[in-house]
Structures are given as structure tokens and as C-alpha cells.
Design a protein around this motif. Sequence first.
Motif, PDB file in Angstrom:
ATOM      1  N   GLY A  96      47.696  58.196  40.128  1.00 31.93           N
ATOM      2  CA  GLY A  96      46.768  57.073  40.073  1.00 31.93           C
ATOM      3  C   GLY A  96      46.592  56.391  41.413  1.00 31.93           C
ATOM      4  N   PHE A  97      47.556  56.539  42.320  1.00 26.71           N
ATOM      5  CA  PHE A  97      47.395  56.005  43.670  1.00 26.71           C
ATOM      6  C   PHE A  97      46.372  56.847  44.422  1.00 26.71           C
ATOM      7  N   ASP A  98      45.486  56.193  45.204  1.00 21.18           N
ATOM      8  CA  ASP A  98      44.431  56.901  45.921  1.00 21.18           C
ATOM      9  C   ASP A  98      44.604  56.697  47.429  1.00 21.18           C
ATOM     10  N   PRO A  99      45.119  57.694  48.152  1.00 23.45           N
ATOM     11  CA  PRO A  99      45.293  57.550  49.601  1.00 23.45           C
ATOM     12  C   PRO A  99      43.997  57.389  50.366  1.00 23.45           C
ATOM     13  N   LYS A 100      42.879  57.709  49.730  1.00 21.41           N
ATOM     14  CA  LYS A 100      41.598  57.577  50.413  1.00 21.41           C
ATOM     15  C   LYS A 100      41.100  56.135  50.459  1.00 21.41           C
ATOM     16  N   THR A 101      41.635  55.283  49.585  1.00 22.57           N
ATOM     17  CA  THR A 101      41.154  53.897  49.531  1.00 22.57           C
ATOM     18  C   THR A 101      42.264  52.857  49.621  1.00 22.57           C
ATOM     19  N   GLU A 102      43.541  53.259  49.500  1.00 20.13           N
ATOM     20  CA  GLU A 102      44.636  52.293  49.420  1.00 20.13           C
ATOM     21  C   GLU A 102      45.660  52.527  50.531  1.00 20.13           C
ATOM     22  N   ARG A 103      46.135  51.419  51.113  1.00 23.32           N
ATOM     23  CA  ARG A 103      47.274  51.490  52.021  1.00 23.32           C
ATOM     24  C   ARG A 103      48.557  51.634  51.202  1.00 23.32           C
ATOM     25  N   LEU A 104      49.501  52.342  51.750  1.00 23.61           N
ATOM     26  CA  LEU A 104      50.723  52.664  51.020  1.00 23.61           C
ATOM     27  C   LEU A 104      51.670  51.471  50.982  1.00 23.61           C
ATOM     28  N   GLY A 105      52.168  51.166  49.764  1.00 23.75           N
ATOM     29  CA  GLY A 105      53.189  50.142  49.579  1.00 23.75           C
ATOM     30  C   GLY A 105      54.397  50.721  48.868  1.00 23.75           C
ATOM     31  N   TRP A 106      55.496  49.993  48.927  1.00 24.21           N
ATOM     32  CA  TRP A 106      56.721  50.500  48.312  1.00 24.21           C
ATOM     33  C   TRP A 106      56.580  50.706  46.806  1.00 24.21           C
ATOM     34  N   ASP A 107      55.825  49.839  46.129  1.00 31.37           N
ATOM     35  CA  ASP A 107      55.652  49.963  44.680  1.00 31.37           C
ATOM     36  C   ASP A 107      54.831  51.183  44.284  1.00 31.37           C
ATOM     37  N   ASP A 108      54.136  51.779  45.250  1.00 25.30           N
ATOM     38  CA  ASP A 108      53.332  52.972  44.976  1.00 25.30           C
ATOM     39  C   ASP A 108      54.166  54.242  44.948  1.00 25.30           C
ATOM     40  N   LEU A 109      55.450  54.129  45.310  1.00 21.94           N
ATOM     41  CA  LEU A 109      56.283  55.307  45.517  1.00 21.94           C
ATOM     42  C   LEU A 109      57.324  55.489  44.433  1.00 21.94           C
ATOM     43  N   GLU A 110      57.631  56.744  44.150  1.00 19.47           N
ATOM     44  CA  GLU A 110      58.760  57.112  43.295  1.00 19.47           C
ATOM     45  C   GLU A 110      59.691  58.004  44.105  1.00 19.47           C
ATOM     46  N   ARG A 111      60.977  57.630  44.158  1.00 21.00           N
ATOM     47  CA  ARG A 111      61.916  58.495  44.863  1.00 21.00           C
ATOM     48  C   ARG A 111      62.194  59.720  44.004  1.00 21.00           C
ATOM     49  N   VAL A 112      61.985  60.895  44.592  1.00 17.66           N
ATOM     50  CA  VAL A 112      62.152  62.140  43.837  1.00 17.66           C
ATOM     51  C   VAL A 112      63.329  62.970  44.331  1.00 17.66           C
ATOM     52  N   HIS A 113      63.900  62.607  45.492  1.00 12.25           N
ATOM     53  CA  HIS A 113      64.993  63.432  46.005  1.00 12.25           C
ATOM     54  C   HIS A 113      65.762  62.668  47.079  1.00 12.25           C
ATOM     55  N   THR A 114      67.086  62.832  47.060  1.00  9.37           N
ATOM     56  CA  THR A 114      67.957  62.358  48.139  1.00  9.37           C
ATOM     57  C   THR A 114      68.935  63.471  48.470  1.00  9.37           C
ATOM     58  N   THR A 115      69.084  63.757  49.736  1.00 10.63           N
ATOM     59  CA  THR A 115      69.965  64.841  50.164  1.00 10.63           C
ATOM     60  C   THR A 115      71.324  64.285  50.591  1.00 10.63           C
ATOM     61  N   GLY A 116      72.233  65.215  50.877  1.00  6.17           N
ATOM     62  CA  GLY A 116      73.470  64.868  51.543  1.00  6.17           C
ATOM     63  C   GLY A 116      73.308  65.001  53.046  1.00  6.17           C
ATOM     64  N   ARG A 117      74.447  65.135  53.743  1.00  2.60           N
ATOM     65  CA  ARG A 117      74.431  65.227  55.191  1.00  2.60           C
ATOM     66  C   ARG A 117      74.043  66.631  55.654  1.00  2.60           C
ATOM     67  N   TYR A 118      73.451  66.689  56.854  1.00  2.50           N
ATOM     68  CA  TYR A 118      73.140  67.957  57.504  1.00  2.50           C
ATOM     69  C   TYR A 118      73.709  67.947  58.909  1.00  2.50           C
ATOM     70  N   ALA A 119      74.339  69.046  59.280  1.00  3.48           N
ATOM     71  CA  ALA A 119      74.848  69.189  60.637  1.00  3.48           C
ATOM     72  C   ALA A 119      73.691  69.284  61.622  1.00  3.48           C
ATOM     73  N   PRO A 120      73.933  68.971  62.879  1.00  2.18           N
ATOM     74  CA  PRO A 120      72.865  69.063  63.880  1.00  2.18           C
ATOM     75  C   PRO A 120      72.226  70.449  63.909  1.00  2.18           C
ATOM     76  N   ALA A 121      70.901  70.469  63.839  1.00  2.00           N
ATOM     77  CA  ALA A 121      70.126  71.712  63.871  1.00  2.00           C
ATOM     78  C   ALA A 121      68.691  71.361  64.197  1.00  2.00           C
ATOM     79  N   GLN A 122      67.958  72.305  64.760  1.00  2.00           N
ATOM     80  CA  GLN A 122      66.552  72.048  65.064  1.00  2.00           C
ATOM     81  C   GLN A 122      65.670  72.173  63.830  1.00  2.00           C
ATOM     82  N   ASN A 123      66.059  72.983  62.877  1.00  2.00           N
ATOM     83  CA  ASN A 123      65.267  73.176  61.663  1.00  2.00           C
ATOM     84  C   ASN A 123      66.125  72.910  60.434  1.00  2.00           C
ATOM     85  N   ILE A 124      65.663  71.991  59.602  1.00  4.69           N
ATOM     86  CA  ILE A 124      66.338  71.657  58.353  1.00  4.69           C
ATOM     87  C   ILE A 124      65.299  71.712  57.233  1.00  4.69           C
ATOM     88  N   SER A 125      65.616  72.402  56.153  1.00  2.00           N
ATOM     89  CA  SER A 125      64.704  72.518  55.016  1.00  2.00           C
ATOM     90  C   SER A 125      65.455  72.235  53.722  1.00  2.00           C
TER      91      SER A 125
END
Length: 228
Positions: free
Chosen positions: A163-192
Motif C-alpha cells: 500500500g505504500f507508494d514510493p512514487k508519491t510518498e517519502r519514506l517514514g519509519w511507520d511505512d516499514l516492516e523489519r523482515v530480517h536481522t543477521t548476526g555478525r560477519y567477518a571483514p570481507a568485500q562481499n557479503i550476501s
Amino acid sequence: MNGHVQVTSPRRWTVRALAALFAGVIGLLALFMSPWTNSAEAHGSIVNPASRSYGCWDRWGSDHMNPAMQQQDPMCWQAFQANPNTMWNWMSLFRENLNGQFQQNIPNGQLCSAGNAQGGLATSLDNPGRWTTTNVGSNFTVQLYDQASHGADYFHVYVTRQGFDPKTERLGWDDLERVHTTGRYAPAQNISFNVSAPGRTGHHIVYTIWQASHLDQTYFICSDVNFT
């Protein structure tokens, strides 16, 4: 008169003039190249799905004078017109010493510019409009490229609610749902890592918070996606 007058040869003046001109050219090159050099040596960003600034650089960095950008990629065009460093410094949207207090320090409407970070160089990234999207499914991969291999304490990944429209609305915190949190990553140039965000269709924003490991330095990154 017994005084001695020293005559400087035309060749010596020519050499001096060329040396001064060369020094001036080198100074100008350093001025224009230093933002890119500093960002490339020091930082990183999400390259897939492409962040707004990385996507602009990837598509237009070697063709930024092409007038077709205005019609084909209007949000990159307006960002480049506002401040070309938005494109050249695509790795540099971070804040320091927030101590995890993100919502208290990044105001609504300024999430994509990290609260006007880095001297406000990328406030145009907050503007709603027809940003170019990356096609994704409900399950997709987030990829960080980090030139300096800072590592990560964690990543928080949010996706805008249906329902949020990036074409007409500026992003606010209430527009977001957290879908993922990771753990730690060792130093690297590429992390996925893989993310799941079901129940969405069409244009959305993936908002990634990357807490680097080398010090309290936090990156805030908007990527436009099209859920297919």
C-alpha cells in the motif's frame, strides 16, 4: 653604471609557465577525483538490489552527460542535477556514534539520505518518484559490496508495507516492516544473505541498516524493488 642586470631567457619563462599550468591541472584533477577516491577506499553499499545511488552510478556513471537520462531515468537525473556527488559517492551514506538510536536520529522523510548525512550531499535520494527498480521475488538475496572490508555487527532489513507508494510518498519509519536481522560477519568485500518478504507486489523499498564492525558507523540504504 657598474650594476649587473640578469636577463632570464624566454625558454626559462616557458618552462616556469608550463610547470605552473601543470600544477594547476593536477590540482583540479585532485579536486574532482578526491570524492570518488575517498569513498572507494573507505566505504561500501548494497549493490543488489541496487541502492538508489549505486544504481545511478552503475547505469550512468560513464554516460552522465547523456540527455537521455532525463527521460529514461528521471530520478537519477534529478539527483545528478542536485549534486553530482550523489552518484560519485555512492558508498558514503553513513552516520557515526548513533549507539543504535536510529529512529531518534533519522527523521521521517529523510531515511534514504540517512538524515541528510555527509553534508546533505544526497537529499535528492529522499524524493519520491519513478526510481528504477530491481525485480525480486518473495525470497531474494541482499548483497553488500564493501571496498574496505569493514565487516558487520549486523544488518537490519526492512521492506515497505503493501500500500505504500514510493512514487508519491517519502519514506517514514511507520511505512516499514523489519523482515530480517543477521548476526555478525567477518571483514570481507562481499557479503550476501537471503531475505523473505511475502505478501507484496509491485514497487517497494528495501531499507537496509548496516552496522559496520570497525567502529560505531552505520549505513542507511534504500533500494527500489519490484515484487513479481
